[in-house]
Enzyme design. Sequence first.
Site, mmCIF file in Angstrom:
data_model
loop_
_atom_site.group_PDB
_atom_site.id
_atom_site.type_symbol
_atom_site.label_atom_id
_atom_site.label_comp_id
_atom_site.label_asym_id
_atom_site.label_seq_id
_atom_site.Cartn_x
_atom_site.Cartn_y
_atom_site.Cartn_z
ATOM 1 N N ARG A 192 0.847 -1.195 0.000
ATOM 2 C CA ARG A 192 0.000 0.000 0.000
ATOM 3 C C ARG A 192 0.880 1.242 0.000
ATOM 4 O O ARG A 192 1.997 1.232 0.524
ATOM 5 C CB ARG A 192 -0.915 0.007 1.228
ATOM 6 C CG ARG A 192 -1.823 -1.212 1.350
ATOM 7 C CD ARG A 192 -2.606 -1.177 2.651
ATOM 8 N NE ARG A 192 -3.511 -2.318 2.787
ATOM 9 C CZ ARG A 192 -3.189 -3.457 3.399
ATOM 10 N NH1 ARG A 192 -1.987 -3.595 3.948
ATOM 11 N NH2 ARG A 192 -4.071 -4.439 3.485
ATOM 12 N N LYS A 216 -2.162 -2.775 7.974
ATOM 13 C CA LYS A 216 -3.379 -2.426 8.706
ATOM 14 C C LYS A 216 -3.439 -3.217 10.010
ATOM 15 O O LYS A 216 -3.036 -4.379 10.070
ATOM 16 C CB LYS A 216 -4.615 -2.722 7.853
ATOM 17 C CG LYS A 216 -4.792 -1.767 6.679
ATOM 18 C CD LYS A 216 -6.100 -2.031 5.947
ATOM 19 C CE LYS A 216 -6.333 -1.021 4.846
ATOM 20 N NZ LYS A 216 -7.613 -1.271 4.135
ATOM 21 N N HIS A 287 -2.598 2.478 -5.805
ATOM 22 C CA HIS A 287 -3.392 1.286 -5.521
ATOM 23 C C HIS A 287 -3.621 0.479 -6.793
ATOM 24 O O HIS A 287 -3.792 -0.737 -6.746
ATOM 25 C CB HIS A 287 -4.730 1.680 -4.889
ATOM 26 C CG HIS A 287 -5.182 0.719 -3.835
ATOM 27 N ND1 HIS A 287 -4.479 0.497 -2.667
ATOM 28 C CD2 HIS A 287 -6.262 -0.110 -3.771
ATOM 29 C CE1 HIS A 287 -5.109 -0.410 -1.940
ATOM 30 N NE2 HIS A 287 -6.177 -0.800 -2.589
ATOM 31 N N ARG A 290 -0.811 -1.801 -7.066
ATOM 32 C CA ARG A 290 -1.022 -2.911 -6.122
ATOM 33 C C ARG A 290 -1.964 -3.945 -6.736
ATOM 34 O O ARG A 290 -1.700 -5.152 -6.693
ATOM 35 C CB ARG A 290 -1.591 -2.353 -4.822
ATOM 36 C CG ARG A 290 -1.968 -3.379 -3.758
ATOM 37 C CD ARG A 290 -2.340 -2.649 -2.473
ATOM 38 N NE ARG A 290 -3.076 -3.462 -1.515
ATOM 39 C CZ ARG A 290 -2.511 -4.263 -0.615
ATOM 40 N NH1 ARG A 290 -1.189 -4.391 -0.591
ATOM 41 N NH2 ARG A 290 -3.243 -4.944 0.244
ATOM 42 N N HIS A 313 -3.545 -9.035 3.365
ATOM 43 C CA HIS A 313 -4.997 -9.095 3.531
ATOM 44 C C HIS A 313 -5.342 -9.914 4.780
ATOM 45 O O HIS A 313 -4.759 -10.967 5.012
ATOM 46 C CB HIS A 313 -5.661 -9.746 2.311
ATOM 47 C CG HIS A 313 -5.684 -8.868 1.104
ATOM 48 N ND1 HIS A 313 -5.777 -9.359 -0.170
ATOM 49 C CD2 HIS A 313 -5.620 -7.517 0.980
ATOM 50 C CE1 HIS A 313 -5.776 -8.359 -1.039
ATOM 51 N NE2 HIS A 313 -5.681 -7.234 -0.361
ATOM 52 N N TYR A 322 -9.169 -10.687 -6.847
ATOM 53 C CA TYR A 322 -8.255 -10.635 -7.982
ATOM 54 C C TYR A 322 -8.403 -11.839 -8.895
ATOM 55 O O TYR A 322 -8.055 -11.773 -10.069
ATOM 56 C CB TYR A 322 -6.808 -10.526 -7.468
ATOM 57 C CG TYR A 322 -6.583 -9.269 -6.686
ATOM 58 C CD1 TYR A 322 -6.492 -8.039 -7.323
ATOM 59 C CD2 TYR A 322 -6.502 -9.304 -5.297
ATOM 60 C CE1 TYR A 322 -6.318 -6.874 -6.599
ATOM 61 C CE2 TYR A 322 -6.322 -8.140 -4.573
ATOM 62 C CZ TYR A 322 -6.234 -6.934 -5.225
ATOM 63 O OH TYR A 322 -6.066 -5.781 -4.506
#
Length: 341
Positions: A192, A216, A287, A290, A313, A322
Amino acid sequence: MPELPPGRSPESGAEPHHHPHGHPHDQVLVEEYARHLAAERNLSEHTVRAYSSDAAELLRHARNAVGAESPLDDLLTLAVLRSWLASMSTAGQARASLARRAASARALSRWLYRTERLTTDPGARLQAPKRGRPLPGVLRQDQAGRALAEAASVVENGVPESGSGTLKIDPNDPILVRDLALLELLYATGVRVGELVSLDVDDIDRDRRTIRVLGKGGKERVVPYGVPAATALNSWLDRARPALTSENSGPAAFLGKRGGRVNQRQVRQVVHQALERVNDAPSLGPHGLRHSAATHLLDGGADLRSVQELLGHATLTTTQLYTHVSVDRLRASYRQAHPRA
């Protein structure tokens, strides 16, 4: 959605005494809730702010609808939660926004129940319209390759002024070397943009060609990068970064023109400018690189679990998005190439 009892809606005027800035008890409650989100759930500052704002808004709606001095068990019923979502739906909020608000209401309800402020958890039965998940925009592999080749050419040759033999940007400019390293690393790792700008020099293991990023929820992970990214990154760290270093630099891996840590807006500008040099490339930001990295990994045969780990993730469901991109590409190629498609 179930109706509230007649005469109890804000429009009815049944509750004339409202606190203009929210009920004092609710303000304390929201502050405690915010501390819980930050300390116990380790959510980002942005998420804590959003969930706290939702909680305050929901409580105001409930007191207006049910009664300003009603106890929490009467205020936060399933009917009230649904009426809060309905009011936003009527105001034209998108399904994605409603889904987020519903998740926020469920989180508040769960916390109130767990801390024995509510005797039941009405949010456990709250549903919202399913969030539509558009497929992310991605580059084709050849477009990504051309964008990076153009960026490398700029480093080597500079940027000529249109219609003249003079250079608009000198190839010796350390910012060009930095930009190439940023682009190569974004595409090589799929990190990110926030993770990239937060990198410190010590987070880069040049011998093993890996970077350590904080994702995150404060989760740390190690991500590998390839030879082209290593070449660009080493050139930046050894040759160009020292030319920009100042007393404001600290350990930041990537610097701006004045020597401070590069910011996300600057990185977005770098990506947009790089893709503008590729005529048929879509307009994407960091992004988009990414998304492209993830898609190309899967196209190349990487397994879903590995890609999940690389991207950081929390759940495999996010990574599975994806696979839809890859299947759509396969379907498009099939329609174009197969004689009986």
